[in-house]
Every structure is written in C-alpha cells, then in structure tokens.
Design an enzyme around this catalytic site. Structure first.
Site, PDB file in Angstrom:
ATOM      1  N   GLY A  30      17.344  65.587  56.691  1.00 40.97           N
ATOM      2  CA  GLY A  30      18.121  65.694  57.699  1.00 40.97           C
ATOM      3  C   GLY A  30      19.351  65.334  57.701  1.00 40.97           C
ATOM      4  O   GLY A  30      19.801  65.239  56.527  1.00 40.97           O
ATOM      5  N   HIS A  36      22.573  71.091  52.013  1.00 43.17           N
ATOM      6  CA  HIS A  36      21.456  71.421  52.506  1.00 43.17           C
ATOM      7  C   HIS A  36      20.971  72.890  52.845  1.00 43.17           C
ATOM      8  O   HIS A  36      20.228  73.587  52.378  1.00 43.17           O
ATOM      9  CB  HIS A  36      20.720  70.645  53.791  1.00 43.17           C
ATOM     10  N   GLN A  60      10.142  55.961  50.259  1.00 38.00           N
ATOM     11  CA  GLN A  60      11.181  55.973  49.063  1.00 38.00           C
ATOM     12  C   GLN A  60      12.342  55.102  49.282  1.00 38.00           C
ATOM     13  O   GLN A  60      13.202  55.167  48.594  1.00 38.00           O
ATOM     14  CB  GLN A  60      11.660  57.408  48.967  1.00 38.00           C
ATOM     15  N   LYS A 154      22.496  67.163  42.696  1.00 40.04           N
ATOM     16  CA  LYS A 154      23.294  65.928  42.916  1.00 40.04           C
ATOM     17  C   LYS A 154      22.261  64.677  42.431  1.00 40.04           C
ATOM     18  O   LYS A 154      22.638  63.598  41.851  1.00 40.04           O
ATOM     19  CB  LYS A 154      23.786  65.773  44.224  1.00 40.04           C
TER      20      LYS A 154
HETATM   21  P1  AMP Z   1      18.550  64.569  51.188  1.00 40.17           P
HETATM   22  O1  AMP Z   1      18.259  64.955  52.403  1.00 40.17           O
HETATM   23  O2  AMP Z   1      19.794  63.932  50.969  1.00 40.17           O
HETATM   24  O3  AMP Z   1      17.380  63.783  50.682  1.00 40.17           O
HETATM   25  O4  AMP Z   1      18.701  65.820  50.404  1.00 40.17           O
HETATM   26  C1  AMP Z   1      17.822  66.769  50.315  1.00 40.17           C
HETATM   27  C2  AMP Z   1      18.016  67.875  49.327  1.00 40.17           C
HETATM   28  O5  AMP Z   1      19.388  68.041  49.312  1.00 40.17           O
HETATM   29  C3  AMP Z   1      17.942  67.123  47.928  1.00 40.17           C
HETATM   30  O6  AMP Z   1      17.260  68.202  47.030  1.00 40.17           O
HETATM   31  C4  AMP Z   1      19.376  66.923  47.585  1.00 40.17           C
HETATM   32  O7  AMP Z   1      19.554  66.783  46.054  1.00 40.17           O
HETATM   33  C5  AMP Z   1      20.005  67.960  48.111  1.00 40.17           C
HETATM   34  N1  AMP Z   1      21.466  67.450  48.305  1.00 40.17           N
HETATM   35  C6  AMP Z   1      22.121  66.671  48.977  1.00 40.17           C
HETATM   36  N2  AMP Z   1      23.600  66.591  48.675  1.00 40.17           N
HETATM   37  C7  AMP Z   1      23.743  67.480  47.889  1.00 40.17           C
HETATM   38  C8  AMP Z   1      24.900  67.953  47.325  1.00 40.17           C
HETATM   39  N3  AMP Z   1      26.130  67.607  47.560  1.00 40.17           N
HETATM   40  N4  AMP Z   1      24.908  69.133  46.296  1.00 40.17           N
HETATM   41  C9  AMP Z   1      23.684  69.580  46.190  1.00 40.17           C
HETATM   42  N5  AMP Z   1      22.461  69.245  46.716  1.00 40.17           N
HETATM   43  C10 AMP Z   1      22.345  68.362  47.490  1.00 40.17           C
END
Ligand code: AMP
Length: 281
Positions: A30, A36, A60, A154
């Site tokens: 979120g 996202h 995690q 990322k």
């Molecule tokens: P998170 O909610 O931060 O755990 O991220 C969810 C998904 O979004 C994961 O697959 C992350 O690698 C991806 N994500 C988050 N930030 C980025 C970004 N700046 N560029 C590409 N993917 C991202």
C-alpha cells in the site's frame, strides 16, 4: 469494474465467478505511488483482469523496524488505483486488502525460508526479512492464484528470491520484473521516501550517483579489480550500508563482465535505508 475485497471469502467469490479469464497480480504494502500503478497497469494490459493486494506483512519486519509506523493509506490508495480503471474499462480491477487472519490464520504453518542468495546485502541488514517476504508471497499466490505476477526491480534481491520460490512451488505462475520508477531527480520511488526531508532527498542522490559512476566504468570495460577498488573508495562514506556487483541472472558473485550484471547499493539517510540498483545487461 473496480472492487475492494477485504476478506478471502469475498475474493474467492469473485474468483469463482470467472470463467477461464486470466489474472495479473501486483502484491504491495500500500501507500500507492506511480511505481505500484505501473505494475498493476502492466497486469491489466497483459491479462483479462488485474489484482493488486495491499497488506503490510508483519513477518517481513524485524524487531525495531517500522511495522507500526509504515504508512497505511487505504482510502487514498483506492483513489489512486481507480485512475487505472479508465484505461482498462472492460476489465475487473480488484483491490485485495485482506485482514491479518486471512493471510495468517491461527493454524498457519507454511513459514518458508528464503534461498541462500538472500543471506547477504539486504539479508545481512535485515536477517529475517526475506523469509517473511517469500512466506507472504507464497500465501498470496495460493489465495489469489494469478497467471502472471509483477514485481519491481527496485527490490532486485527480492525479485530473484521470489523467482526461485515460484519456480519451486508455483511453476505455473510467471514472475515478471518491472523497471524502476523514479522521481524527476532520479530518486527511486518508495513509500519510505515519505520519511525523508527535502535535505534527506538531496543526500539520497549520493546513492544514485555512485551507481551511475560504477555503471559508467563497467560500460567502459574497465578491469574488475579497478572497479572494485573504486567501489571500496565510495564505501568509505559510512552512510553506504553496501555497494555491490552481482550476476543479474543468478545473483551470484561477479568475476567478469561476460554476462549481465546488476550494481546494487543501500544508503543510510538518517533512520531510513534507501536501496537502488542499475542493471548492465
Ligand atoms: P512495496 O509496497 O514497497 O513492498 O512494493 C510493492 C511492489 O512495488 C514491489 O514489487 C516493489 O519492488 C515495487 N516497487 C516499489 N517501488 C518501486 C519503484 N520505485 N520502481 C519499481 N517497482 C517498485
């Protein structure tokens, strides 16, 4: 049509209403931002329907980490996600925002251990982090049962670990790595950027600049020993938690540049750890 489903029962009811349509899935915690949305957009583009999960996964987070402080902004998230509906008017767009008991029921015993490529770098900074990640992704795959899933590059080490877990446990689910989405100044987007002041954001660019410098040396075919000594010099700035080269295919150590590599770094900016990387394919 956009739907917000907050229990497994609601999700299964929707899933059971499908015929043979395909599902593209983007798991998130979120606090939705453009990166996202890029995952969900691709999921909707490549599949009959798109599912985005929003779940801040406790397993995690390590002790003393930001589980409690992690931004939870469901209403804003729904609004941002809704903007994609216009682009894909004939598809179902599902926001799956489960309760903790949907993911970890009382009798849950499917805790997984991440592969050994998760031991160093992020794994060194956060020793139980990747076990929690592969556990929750496996559980989400089990519930959501997508055809394709979309993860950001990322979190490169995470992507490689999810690929390995999926290959072993969910061979029919394709795992797709998506490009890093950046702010105008080059900073990789992250929900944790919310913790940064303007000044912090400027010092965060030290990481991006270091990665670009190493990328340049790799592209110029400089000797690996020279590049490694350049990396050692950069790491004398103690804000670097790590700066490393890995194989982009199997995430093993790099001894030459005959195959694709990834340059990865993690920078400490006050209480926040920022990660970023550049692939040289
Ligand atoms: P998170 O909610 O931060 O755990 O991220 C969810 C998904 O979004 C994961 O697959 C992350 O690698 C991806 N994500 C988050 N930030 C980025 C970004 N700046 N560029 C590409 N993917 C991202």
């Amino acid at each position: 049509m956009i739907r917000v489903l907050k229990t497994n029962e609601e999700y299964f009811e929707w899933k059971n209403s499908l015929n043979k349509e395909t599902i593209g899935f983007a798991p998130t915690m979120g606090n939705i931002h453009a990166a996202h949305l890029s995952l969900l957009d691709k999921a909707l583009e490549e599949n009959d329907h798109g599912v985005i999960s929003i779940y801040v996964n406790p397993t995690q987070f390590g002790e003393g980490e930001d589980f409690d402080a992690y931004p939870r902004t469901l209403n804003d998230d729904i609004e941002k996600i809704s903007t994609l509906q216009k682009k894909h008017p004939h598809k179902d767009l599902i926001i799956y925002a489960p309760r903790e008991s949907d993911i970890y029921p009382e009798n849950f015993d499917q805790y997984l251990k991440a592969d050994t490529i998760g031991i160093d770098l992020e794994g060194d900074l956060r020793p139980t982090h990747f076990d929690g990640v592969v556990t929750v992704v496996a559980r989400l795959f089990e519930i959501v049962s997508p055809n394709k899933s979309y993860f950001g590059k990322k979190d490169y080490q995470q992507l490689k670990l999810v690929e390995l877990m999926a290959k072993e446990r969910f061979p029919s689910i394709e795992v797709i790595g998506m490009p890093i989405v950046r702010e105008d100044n080059g900073l990789a987007m992250s929900s944790r950027n919310n913790y940064l002041s303007q000044e912090d954001k400027e010092s965060a660019l030290i990481l991006r600049n270091a990665l670009l410098k190493i990328e340049k040396l790799v592209r110029e075919n400089k000797e690996i020993t020279l590049i490694k000594s350049e990396m050692e010099k950069i790491k004398q700035d103690t804000r670097f938690n790590y700066l490393a080269l890995k194989s982009a295919t199997d995430f093993k150590e790099v001894t030459n540049f005959n195959s694709p590599i990834v340059i990865l770094g993690n920078l400490q900016v006050n209480a926040t750890r920022l990660l970023d990387n550049i692939e040289v394919l």
